[in-house]
Design a protein around this motif. Sequence first.
Motif, mmCIF file in Angstrom:
data_model
loop_
_atom_site.group_PDB
_atom_site.id
_atom_site.type_symbol
_atom_site.label_atom_id
_atom_site.label_comp_id
_atom_site.label_asym_id
_atom_site.label_seq_id
_atom_site.Cartn_x
_atom_site.Cartn_y
_atom_site.Cartn_z
ATOM 1 N N UNK A 79 0.833 -1.209 0.000
ATOM 2 C CA UNK A 79 0.000 0.000 0.000
ATOM 3 C C UNK A 79 0.864 1.255 0.000
ATOM 4 N N UNK A 80 0.316 2.337 -0.527
ATOM 5 C CA UNK A 80 0.981 3.641 -0.513
ATOM 6 C C UNK A 80 0.442 4.416 0.680
ATOM 7 N N UNK A 81 1.335 4.698 1.636
ATOM 8 C CA UNK A 81 0.943 5.345 2.885
ATOM 9 C C UNK A 81 1.721 6.648 3.095
ATOM 10 N N UNK A 82 2.002 7.361 2.040
ATOM 11 C CA UNK A 82 2.788 8.590 2.150
ATOM 12 C C UNK A 82 1.997 9.660 2.894
ATOM 13 N N UNK A 83 2.618 10.216 3.932
ATOM 14 C CA UNK A 83 1.994 11.283 4.699
ATOM 15 C C UNK A 83 0.817 10.835 5.545
ATOM 16 N N UNK A 84 0.660 9.527 5.743
ATOM 17 C CA UNK A 84 -0.465 8.988 6.510
ATOM 18 C C UNK A 84 -0.318 9.326 7.987
ATOM 19 N N UNK A 85 -1.435 9.455 8.689
ATOM 20 C CA UNK A 85 -1.419 9.696 10.127
ATOM 21 C C UNK A 85 -2.053 8.492 10.817
ATOM 22 N N UNK A 86 -1.198 7.675 11.417
ATOM 23 C CA UNK A 86 -1.616 6.462 12.131
ATOM 24 C C UNK A 86 -1.332 6.605 13.622
ATOM 25 N N UNK A 95 -0.007 -6.596 8.201
ATOM 26 C CA UNK A 95 1.011 -6.858 7.177
ATOM 27 C C UNK A 95 1.250 -5.582 6.389
ATOM 28 N N UNK A 96 2.379 -4.933 6.663
ATOM 29 C CA UNK A 96 2.766 -3.722 5.961
ATOM 30 C C UNK A 96 3.991 -3.972 5.087
ATOM 31 N N UNK A 97 4.221 -5.231 4.729
ATOM 32 C CA UNK A 97 5.390 -5.563 3.927
ATOM 33 C C UNK A 97 5.314 -4.851 2.579
ATOM 34 N N UNK A 98 6.454 -4.335 2.161
ATOM 35 C CA UNK A 98 6.591 -3.631 0.881
ATOM 36 C C UNK A 98 5.739 -2.359 0.796
ATOM 37 N N UNK A 99 5.235 -1.881 1.917
ATOM 38 C CA UNK A 99 4.431 -0.646 1.911
ATOM 39 C C UNK A 99 5.353 0.573 1.898
ATOM 40 N N UNK A 100 4.925 1.620 1.236
ATOM 41 C CA UNK A 100 5.673 2.874 1.203
ATOM 42 C C UNK A 100 5.106 3.818 2.252
ATOM 43 N N UNK A 101 5.790 3.893 3.398
ATOM 44 C CA UNK A 101 5.292 4.680 4.532
ATOM 45 C C UNK A 101 6.183 5.910 4.657
ATOM 46 N N UNK A 102 6.211 6.729 3.645
ATOM 47 C CA UNK A 102 7.139 7.844 3.605
ATOM 48 C C UNK A 102 6.487 9.190 3.790
ATOM 49 N N UNK A 103 7.303 10.226 3.640
ATOM 50 C CA UNK A 103 6.805 11.585 3.798
ATOM 51 C C UNK A 103 6.060 12.046 2.543
ATOM 52 N N UNK A 104 5.362 13.125 2.697
ATOM 53 C CA UNK A 104 4.674 13.747 1.565
ATOM 54 C C UNK A 104 5.270 15.142 1.372
ATOM 55 N N UNK A 105 5.367 15.577 0.121
ATOM 56 C CA UNK A 105 5.882 16.914 -0.174
ATOM 57 C C UNK A 105 4.866 17.964 0.234
ATOM 58 N N UNK A 106 5.326 18.989 0.936
ATOM 59 C CA UNK A 106 4.441 20.091 1.328
ATOM 60 C C UNK A 106 4.362 21.123 0.205
ATOM 61 N N UNK A 107 3.170 21.658 0.035
ATOM 62 C CA UNK A 107 2.943 22.680 -0.991
ATOM 63 C C UNK A 107 2.435 23.957 -0.328
ATOM 64 N N UNK A 110 -0.433 28.182 -3.316
ATOM 65 C CA UNK A 110 -0.584 28.156 -4.771
ATOM 66 C C UNK A 110 -0.356 26.757 -5.346
ATOM 67 N N UNK A 111 -0.098 25.786 -4.465
ATOM 68 C CA UNK A 111 0.136 24.426 -4.930
ATOM 69 C C UNK A 111 1.562 24.156 -5.366
ATOM 70 N N UNK A 112 2.459 25.084 -5.091
ATOM 71 C CA UNK A 112 3.862 24.936 -5.456
ATOM 72 C C UNK A 112 4.616 24.191 -4.343
ATOM 73 N N UNK A 113 5.511 23.312 -4.744
ATOM 74 C CA UNK A 113 6.312 22.580 -3.765
ATOM 75 C C UNK A 113 7.173 23.541 -2.955
ATOM 76 N N UNK A 114 7.254 23.294 -1.644
ATOM 77 C CA UNK A 114 8.035 24.161 -0.770
ATOM 78 C C UNK A 114 9.448 23.629 -0.533
ATOM 79 N N UNK A 115 9.692 22.373 -0.918
ATOM 80 C CA UNK A 115 10.984 21.764 -0.647
ATOM 81 C C UNK A 115 11.025 21.094 0.718
ATOM 82 N N UNK A 116 9.932 21.178 1.468
ATOM 83 C CA UNK A 116 9.840 20.537 2.784
ATOM 84 C C UNK A 116 8.961 19.303 2.683
#
Length: 176
Positions: A79-86, A95-107, A110-116
């Motif tokens: 599963x894709x769990x980027x930026x999830x709040x658990x 079973x979270x094997x092979x799951x992507x539990x990473x950060x999400x890009x902040x915007x 205006x919807x522009x990426x902030x680099x954070x």
Amino acid sequence: EDSLPFEVREVLNMHYVWIREDGRLGDRAILKNADLSFIDLAAVNLSGADLHGANMSGANLSNVLLVMSDLSDTNLKGATLEGINLANADMTDADLSHAGIGPVDLKDQKGQLTGRKWPANLSGAKLVNANLKDADLQNANLAGADLTGADLSGADAVFKTEQISTAKTGVKADNK
């Protein structure tokens, strides 16, 4: 949400009312043993939901709120769990094997990426005996998480010591 199955939309609508009305109206989302594989629930609020035993393999759960939810014995493989709040979720035997539990890009506004980046939040989560094999936990917040008996083999390459320094230990790790 229009692309979701009717039954799931109805459960989510009643759950939103339940959250908004502090449980006085609506119904808590109960999706025990539901087949939600490969479903797109990005940015949905399922805080307090009961997803015990659900199949959510391959699902897109980016930016989903699952605070204090029951995900015990749930299949989240791949599963894709980027930026999830658990935060404080029960994920015992999940079973979270092979799951992507990473950060999400902040915007910005205006919807522009902030680099954070905003990390996935697993603080206080109960991950007892969870399968995190080959899961990408890079930048995940694991403060106070209970990883007792969790299988972290293959995931150790993306761990930073400070990420798990306040987590309960007793984990199985693949120390190559």
